[in-house]
Design a protein around this motif. Sequence first.
Motif, PDB file in Angstrom:
ATOM      1  N   LYS A  80     -67.582 -15.890 -23.612  1.00 21.78           N
ATOM      2  CA  LYS A  80     -67.910 -16.009 -22.188  1.00 21.78           C
ATOM      3  C   LYS A  80     -69.222 -15.289 -21.838  1.00 21.78           C
ATOM      4  N   LYS A  81     -69.961 -14.819 -22.820  1.00 19.28           N
ATOM      5  CA  LYS A  81     -71.101 -13.944 -22.557  1.00 19.28           C
ATOM      6  C   LYS A  81     -72.141 -14.549 -21.623  1.00 19.28           C
ATOM      7  N   LEU A  90     -70.053  -7.938 -11.079  1.00 17.84           N
ATOM      8  CA  LEU A  90     -71.123  -8.555 -10.306  1.00 17.84           C
ATOM      9  C   LEU A  90     -71.109 -10.054 -10.604  1.00 17.84           C
ATOM     10  N   GLY A  91     -70.548 -10.818  -9.677  1.00 17.35           N
ATOM     11  CA  GLY A  91     -70.227 -12.222  -9.906  1.00 17.35           C
ATOM     12  C   GLY A  91     -71.394 -13.107 -10.260  1.00 17.35           C
ATOM     13  N   LEU A  92     -72.593 -12.815  -9.733  1.00 17.32           N
ATOM     14  CA  LEU A  92     -73.749 -13.678  -9.972  1.00 17.32           C
ATOM     15  C   LEU A  92     -74.591 -13.232 -11.163  1.00 17.32           C
ATOM     16  N   LEU A  93     -74.063 -12.268 -11.928  1.00 25.26           N
ATOM     17  CA  LEU A  93     -74.651 -11.919 -13.217  1.00 25.26           C
ATOM     18  C   LEU A  93     -73.722 -12.440 -14.306  1.00 25.26           C
ATOM     19  N   THR A  94     -74.274 -12.716 -15.478  1.00 20.78           N
ATOM     20  CA  THR A  94     -73.433 -13.177 -16.575  1.00 20.78           C
ATOM     21  C   THR A  94     -72.583 -12.022 -17.096  1.00 20.78           C
ATOM     22  N   VAL A  95     -71.612 -12.371 -17.909  1.00 22.32           N
ATOM     23  CA  VAL A  95     -70.751 -11.357 -18.525  1.00 22.32           C
ATOM     24  C   VAL A  95     -71.589 -10.370 -19.335  1.00 22.32           C
ATOM     25  N   LEU A  96     -72.541 -10.882 -20.125  1.00 24.97           N
ATOM     26  CA  LEU A  96     -73.387 -10.010 -20.939  1.00 24.97           C
ATOM     27  C   LEU A  96     -74.274  -9.133 -20.058  1.00 24.97           C
ATOM     28  N   GLU A  97     -74.811  -9.687 -18.977  1.00 26.04           N
ATOM     29  CA  GLU A  97     -75.646  -8.887 -18.081  1.00 26.04           C
ATOM     30  C   GLU A  97     -74.837  -7.774 -17.421  1.00 26.04           C
ATOM     31  N   ASN A  98     -73.581  -8.050 -17.058  1.00 27.99           N
ATOM     32  CA  ASN A  98     -72.702  -7.009 -16.520  1.00 27.99           C
ATOM     33  C   ASN A  98     -72.532  -5.879 -17.528  1.00 27.99           C
ATOM     34  N   GLU A 144     -83.282  -2.093 -25.796  1.00 23.45           N
ATOM     35  CA  GLU A 144     -82.652  -3.277 -25.205  1.00 23.45           C
ATOM     36  C   GLU A 144     -81.854  -4.050 -26.256  1.00 23.45           C
ATOM     37  N   PHE A 145     -82.434  -4.210 -27.447  1.00 22.45           N
ATOM     38  CA  PHE A 145     -81.724  -4.901 -28.526  1.00 22.45           C
ATOM     39  C   PHE A 145     -80.470  -4.131 -28.929  1.00 22.45           C
ATOM     40  N   ASP A 146     -80.587  -2.799 -29.011  1.00 25.02           N
ATOM     41  CA  ASP A 146     -79.446  -1.967 -29.395  1.00 25.02           C
ATOM     42  C   ASP A 146     -78.323  -2.062 -28.359  1.00 25.02           C
ATOM     43  N   ILE A 147     -78.706  -2.058 -27.083  1.00 25.52           N
ATOM     44  CA  ILE A 147     -77.717  -2.149 -26.006  1.00 25.52           C
ATOM     45  C   ILE A 147     -77.003  -3.501 -26.058  1.00 25.52           C
ATOM     46  N   GLU A 148     -77.772  -4.571 -26.274  1.00 21.85           N
ATOM     47  CA  GLU A 148     -77.167  -5.901 -26.339  1.00 21.85           C
ATOM     48  C   GLU A 148     -76.237  -6.018 -27.543  1.00 21.85           C
ATOM     49  N   ASP A 149     -76.630  -5.415 -28.659  1.00 22.62           N
ATOM     50  CA  ASP A 149     -75.786  -5.456 -29.852  1.00 22.62           C
ATOM     51  C   ASP A 149     -74.461  -4.723 -29.597  1.00 22.62           C
ATOM     52  N   ARG A 150     -74.538  -3.565 -28.964  1.00 21.73           N
ATOM     53  CA  ARG A 150     -73.327  -2.806 -28.659  1.00 21.73           C
ATOM     54  C   ARG A 150     -72.453  -3.575 -27.663  1.00 21.73           C
ATOM     55  N   ALA A 151     -73.084  -4.197 -26.663  1.00 27.50           N
ATOM     56  CA  ALA A 151     -72.347  -4.983 -25.675  1.00 27.50           C
ATOM     57  C   ALA A 151     -71.597  -6.137 -26.345  1.00 27.50           C
ATOM     58  N   MET A 152     -72.254  -6.804 -27.278  1.00 24.85           N
ATOM     59  CA  MET A 152     -71.616  -7.942 -27.942  1.00 24.85           C
ATOM     60  C   MET A 152     -70.449  -7.484 -28.821  1.00 24.85           C
ATOM     61  N   ARG A 153     -70.593  -6.328 -29.464  1.00 26.36           N
ATOM     62  CA  ARG A 153     -69.497  -5.820 -30.298  1.00 26.36           C
ATOM     63  C   ARG A 153     -68.269  -5.502 -29.440  1.00 26.36           C
ATOM     64  N   ILE A 154     -68.509  -4.928 -28.256  1.00 26.28           N
ATOM     65  CA  ILE A 154     -67.391  -4.616 -27.359  1.00 26.28           C
ATOM     66  C   ILE A 154     -66.780  -5.901 -26.805  1.00 26.28           C
ATOM     67  N   LEU A 155     -67.614  -6.872 -26.452  1.00 22.70           N
ATOM     68  CA  LEU A 155     -67.103  -8.146 -25.940  1.00 22.70           C
ATOM     69  C   LEU A 155     -66.268  -8.872 -26.988  1.00 22.70           C
ATOM     70  N   GLU A 156     -66.692  -8.804 -28.238  1.00 24.69           N
ATOM     71  CA  GLU A 156     -65.904  -9.426 -29.312  1.00 24.69           C
ATOM     72  C   GLU A 156     -64.522  -8.778 -29.410  1.00 24.69           C
ATOM     73  N   LYS A 157     -64.503  -7.463 -29.283  1.00 22.17           N
ATOM     74  CA  LYS A 157     -63.234  -6.741 -29.352  1.00 22.17           C
ATOM     75  C   LYS A 157     -62.298  -7.167 -28.223  1.00 22.17           C
ATOM     76  N   PHE A 158     -62.875  -7.420 -27.042  1.00 20.92           N
ATOM     77  CA  PHE A 158     -62.086  -7.817 -25.879  1.00 20.92           C
ATOM     78  C   PHE A 158     -61.918  -9.337 -25.786  1.00 20.92           C
ATOM     79  N   LYS A 159     -62.401 -10.034 -26.813  1.00 20.77           N
ATOM     80  CA  LYS A 159     -62.323 -11.492 -26.866  1.00 20.77           C
ATOM     81  C   LYS A 159     -62.989 -12.155 -25.657  1.00 20.77           C
ATOM     82  N   LEU A 160     -64.109 -11.570 -25.260  1.00 20.95           N
ATOM     83  CA  LEU A 160     -64.900 -12.143 -24.164  1.00 20.95           C
ATOM     84  C   LEU A 160     -66.273 -12.608 -24.640  1.00 20.95           C
ATOM     85  N   ASP A 161     -66.512 -12.551 -25.944  1.00 21.80           N
ATOM     86  CA  ASP A 161     -67.837 -12.907 -26.465  1.00 21.80           C
ATOM     87  C   ASP A 161     -68.189 -14.367 -26.203  1.00 21.80           C
TER      88      ASP A 161
END
Length: 287
Positions: free
Chosen positions: A161-162, A108-116, A142-159
């Motif tokens: 770009k969040k 979803l282009g008009l949402l941020t990487v983290l929001e996606n 919500e905090f737990d979901i964001e924490d999990r999202a950030m851990r996955i983004l770090e793994k994919f080296k997209l953190d």
Amino acid sequence: MKSTGLHKGEAVPGAAKVDPIIVIDGVTRTFGGLTAVDVEHLEIPRNAITALIGPNGAGKTTLFNLLTGFDKPDAGTWTFDGKSLHGVPAYRAARMGLVRTFQLTKALGLLTVLENMKLGATKQTGEHFWQSLIPGMWRKQEFDIEDRAMRILEKFKLDAKKDDFAASLSGGQRKLLEMARALMVQPRLVMLDEPMAGVNPALTQSLLDHILDLKDEGMTVLFVEHDMHMVRHIADWVVVMAEGRIVAEGPPDAVMNDPAVIDAYLGAHQEIDLGVVTGRVSAEEAK
């Protein structure tokens, strides 16, 4: 190292698997007078990486669409982990643990990487109207979901770009984001439709490593791909489609030497290095 002991008996089309996660029976899909899919029987082995290959127009993406609820068959049944998926819509299939990516990315282009990423999580309390009015009911989740999202983004080296809009990412980064977002569902089966299509060579190895990681983390992977080097490198099992049917399946090296596979590609007049397909030259020589 490639998995062994995935099937029972001879590796022929429709071969029984030791522990299948998907079982397909008599699935057909026609468009006017064209039969796009006609799969008599197919089993996908659990905890393995299976490549679905074949010439353009073989019916690979149509089969993906049928299995994941994005299209409806004319006939046939299929099960996921022993449960019927016939008539199950895509969102319910995802909640059951079967997720997919697309050849053309759907970020979803008009949402941020983290929001996606956060949007990919299931069973969010805040999605329900009355609960959404009481922050105490959804804030911790919500905090737990964001924490999990950030851990996955770090793994994919997209953190890093969040906070960037998804539309600003390169084609390869969007592929990474789509794969990362799929993991927010905590799936058991990940289906990737041409994950390397349009990807910068610099990101190809990263994507390959992530696909291998999925298996290491206990997930099953089914992917569509045209790159034979990639198939040889990461696939435990290969299924070959041509004109909607399964014409061969087995370990990568055996399949690449199967006359039915060579005929399927030749018959479709594909621009393909048949030396690589038949194993007559090495991958290094073919580069």
